[in-house]
Design an enzyme around this catalytic site. Structure first.
Site, mmCIF file in Angstrom:
data_model
loop_
_atom_site.group_PDB
_atom_site.id
_atom_site.type_symbol
_atom_site.label_atom_id
_atom_site.label_comp_id
_atom_site.label_asym_id
_atom_site.label_seq_id
_atom_site.Cartn_x
_atom_site.Cartn_y
_atom_site.Cartn_z
ATOM 1 N N LYS A 201 39.349 28.832 60.541
ATOM 2 C CA LYS A 201 40.268 29.427 61.507
ATOM 3 C C LYS A 201 41.499 28.538 61.613
ATOM 4 O O LYS A 201 41.406 27.367 61.987
ATOM 5 C CB LYS A 201 39.587 29.563 62.870
ATOM 6 C CG LYS A 201 40.525 30.097 63.943
ATOM 7 C CD LYS A 201 39.791 30.469 65.207
ATOM 8 C CE LYS A 201 40.762 30.934 66.272
ATOM 9 N NZ LYS A 201 40.072 31.292 67.513
ATOM 10 N N ARG A 211 46.633 36.735 72.572
ATOM 11 C CA ARG A 211 46.678 35.879 73.768
ATOM 12 C C ARG A 211 47.321 36.627 74.930
ATOM 13 O O ARG A 211 46.951 36.439 76.087
ATOM 14 C CB ARG A 211 47.426 34.576 73.447
ATOM 15 C CG ARG A 211 46.624 33.700 72.495
ATOM 16 C CD ARG A 211 47.353 32.420 72.126
ATOM 17 N NE ARG A 211 46.638 31.723 71.060
ATOM 18 C CZ ARG A 211 47.148 30.733 70.332
ATOM 19 N NH1 ARG A 211 48.383 30.314 70.563
ATOM 20 N NH2 ARG A 211 46.421 30.168 69.394
ATOM 21 N N LYS A 224 47.115 24.630 69.570
ATOM 22 C CA LYS A 224 45.687 24.411 69.273
ATOM 23 C C LYS A 224 45.479 23.611 67.986
ATOM 24 O O LYS A 224 44.422 23.663 67.375
ATOM 25 C CB LYS A 224 44.969 25.775 69.215
ATOM 26 C CG LYS A 224 45.068 26.570 70.527
ATOM 27 C CD LYS A 224 44.147 27.793 70.549
ATOM 28 C CE LYS A 224 44.224 28.521 71.893
ATOM 29 N NZ LYS A 224 43.295 29.671 71.986
ATOM 30 N N GLU A 240 34.989 22.908 55.876
ATOM 31 C CA GLU A 240 34.542 23.528 57.137
ATOM 32 C C GLU A 240 33.429 24.549 56.858
ATOM 33 O O GLU A 240 32.407 24.582 57.553
ATOM 34 C CB GLU A 240 35.707 24.248 57.826
ATOM 35 C CG GLU A 240 36.724 23.344 58.519
ATOM 36 C CD GLU A 240 36.217 22.789 59.849
ATOM 37 O OE1 GLU A 240 35.077 23.084 60.242
ATOM 38 O OE2 GLU A 240 36.980 22.042 60.498
ATOM 39 N N LYS A 255 40.354 33.480 59.050
ATOM 40 C CA LYS A 255 41.240 34.042 60.071
ATOM 41 C C LYS A 255 42.502 33.222 60.178
ATOM 42 O O LYS A 255 42.392 32.001 60.256
ATOM 43 C CB LYS A 255 40.475 34.020 61.394
ATOM 44 C CG LYS A 255 41.236 34.465 62.594
ATOM 45 C CD LYS A 255 40.348 34.429 63.792
ATOM 46 C CE LYS A 255 41.207 34.690 65.023
ATOM 47 N NZ LYS A 255 40.637 34.174 66.209
ATOM 48 N N SER A 281 45.836 39.970 65.574
ATOM 49 C CA SER A 281 46.758 40.756 66.384
ATOM 50 C C SER A 281 48.192 40.743 65.865
ATOM 51 O O SER A 281 48.857 41.778 65.869
ATOM 52 C CB SER A 281 46.705 40.249 67.823
ATOM 53 O OG SER A 281 47.007 38.866 67.868
ATOM 54 N N TYR A 319 42.087 45.967 64.411
ATOM 55 C CA TYR A 319 42.454 46.822 65.537
ATOM 56 C C TYR A 319 42.713 48.252 65.073
ATOM 57 O O TYR A 319 42.941 49.138 65.895
ATOM 58 C CB TYR A 319 43.671 46.249 66.273
ATOM 59 C CG TYR A 319 43.377 44.861 66.817
ATOM 60 C CD1 TYR A 319 42.643 44.704 67.985
ATOM 61 C CD2 TYR A 319 43.771 43.721 66.120
ATOM 62 C CE1 TYR A 319 42.331 43.445 68.469
ATOM 63 C CE2 TYR A 319 43.468 42.450 66.593
ATOM 64 C CZ TYR A 319 42.745 42.319 67.764
ATOM 65 O OH TYR A 319 42.430 41.071 68.222
HETATM 66 C C1 PBG Z 1 40.060 32.712 70.810
HETATM 67 C C2 PBG Z 1 40.375 33.718 69.814
HETATM 68 C C3 PBG Z 1 41.647 33.992 69.294
HETATM 69 C C4 PBG Z 1 41.505 35.114 68.499
HETATM 70 C C5 PBG Z 1 40.166 35.489 68.495
HETATM 71 N N1 PBG Z 1 39.475 34.609 69.315
HETATM 72 C C6 PBG Z 1 42.966 33.377 69.568
HETATM 73 C C7 PBG Z 1 43.143 31.938 69.542
HETATM 74 O O1 PBG Z 1 42.380 31.188 68.927
HETATM 75 O O2 PBG Z 1 44.101 31.493 70.179
HETATM 76 C C8 PBG Z 1 42.657 35.771 67.800
HETATM 77 C C9 PBG Z 1 42.504 37.191 67.479
HETATM 78 C C10 PBG Z 1 43.758 37.914 67.215
HETATM 79 O O3 PBG Z 1 44.872 37.351 67.190
HETATM 80 O O4 PBG Z 1 43.663 39.131 67.018
HETATM 81 N N2 PBG Z 1 39.196 31.697 70.501
#
Ligand code: PBG
Length: 329
Positions: A201, A211, A224, A240, A255, A281, A319
């Site tokens: 990730k 968010r 992050k 990882e 991701k 997203s 989505y």
């Molecule tokens: C949170 C999480 C995130 C997403 C899924 N779980 C965002 C982040 O890590 O800030 C992102 C999903 C998306 O953008 O559609 N742990």
């Protein structure tokens, strides 16, 4: 092996007609490849627009059936639940994550009561929907605490399992959490709960609209990057993944999706395990807005999703999963 050469060999022969193109297809997409994310909100009879995500909504618990009914009808195997909780319930420790009566728990109970095992439920394990600082873990003097966070994630995982969640998906990127969560699940009698690790990730700008959807965007202090991965790196993703497999992950996630097709392919080729991909997203909103503004046509959606299959993905979180009948023709 390529045999022959032009002019006797002509690859366009295979592409000549619709029927011939069909015979030479190397990949296919169907509804069974998809996981549908659902955003939950408080209140009754609510269906709320998310400004940064065209045609995606938040649902109050009593309206989830509206979207789950359709998902089952369209043969989607699993939904993923994400809560937007009231800001008043957020604090620096994210304690609402462990409330037996929180939105995710209510969502799981509602779906399992109505649909039993007709559809799977996956839940994120991370604190970001619940913390006042928007981070996935505990924050102390600007540092995200690793081991202390894991203790809470274990409790969050057990709680979700108790409620009936089928797939526990830690998305927090703390070191060592997969092994600890697997052990705790097993000790509590949840040997059959699947563990999907968000293993690769990346710290990404493509999460912005999500968010916004869970109400953590304005709250997030800093970024992050001390836990999510650096997008310059490939080998680190493989490390990882290797660790998470060793710790007991049943499948791993890459991701975001489209900017990381190379990572999906490398992980698949190296480890031969199920790789899930999240079309996040920001990818969704880019596509959706460009289509809305007629900059590209809607076939771009199918093309973007097929790319995941070509790269080696076993399943796709998207989505668009609630509109596949219009996308896969
Ligand atoms: C949170 C999480 C995130 C997403 C899924 N779980 C965002 C982040 O890590 O800030 C992102 C999903 C998306 O953008 O559609 N742990």
């Amino acid at each position: 092996m390529i045999t022959g050469k032009y002019p006797s060999l002509r690859l366009r022969r295979t592409r000549k007609e619709n029927w011939s193109r069909k015979l030479f297809e190397e990949n296919t997409l169907s509804s069974s490849d998809f996981i549908l994310p659902i955003f939950l909100m408080d209140g009754k009879n609510k269906k709320e627009e998310i400004l940064s995500m065209p045609d995606v909504y938040r649902y109050s618990i009593n309206r989830i059936a509206q979207i789950v009914d359709k998902a089952i009808e369209n043969k989607i195997p699993m939904v993923a639940l994400f809560p937007k909780i009231n800001n008043k319930l957020k604090n620096d420790k994210g304690t609402e994550a462990l409330n037996h009566n929180n939105l995710v728990c209510k969502g799981i109970l509602e779906i399992k009561k109505k649909y039993k095992n007709q559809i799977g439920i996956m839940c994120d394990v991370a604190l970001d929907p619940y913390t006042s600082h928007g981070h996935d873990g505990l924050l102390k003097s600007n540092v995200i605490l690793n081991d202390e966070t894991i203790e809470l994630l274990i409790k969050q995982s057990i709680l979700q399992a108790q409620m009936g969640c089928d797939v526990i998906a830690p998305s927090d990127m703390m070191d060592g959490r997969i092994g600890k969560i697997r052990k705790a699940l097993d000790q509590n009698g949840y040997q059959n709960i699947l563990l999907l690790s968000y293993a690769a990730k990346y710290a990404s700008s493509f999460y912005g609209p999500f968010r916004d959807a869970i109400g953590s965007k304005k709250l997030l202090k800093g970024d992050k990057k001390t836990y999510q991965m650096d997008f310059k790196n490939t080998n680190e993703a493989l490390r990882e993944v290797a660790l998470d497999i060793k710790e007991g992950a049943d499948m791993v996630m890459v991701k975001p999706g489209m900017p990381y097709l190379d990572i999906i392919k490398s992980v698949k080729e190296k480890f031969k395990i199920p790789v899930f991909v999240y079309q996040v997203s920001g990818e969704y909103s880019l596509l959706a807005n460009a289509i809305k503004n007629k900059i590209i046509n809607e076939n771009a959606i199918y093309e973007s999703l097929m790319a995941f299959k070509r790269a080696g993905a076993s399943a796709i979180i998207s989505y668009y999963a609630d509109r596949l009948n219009k996308i896969i023709k």
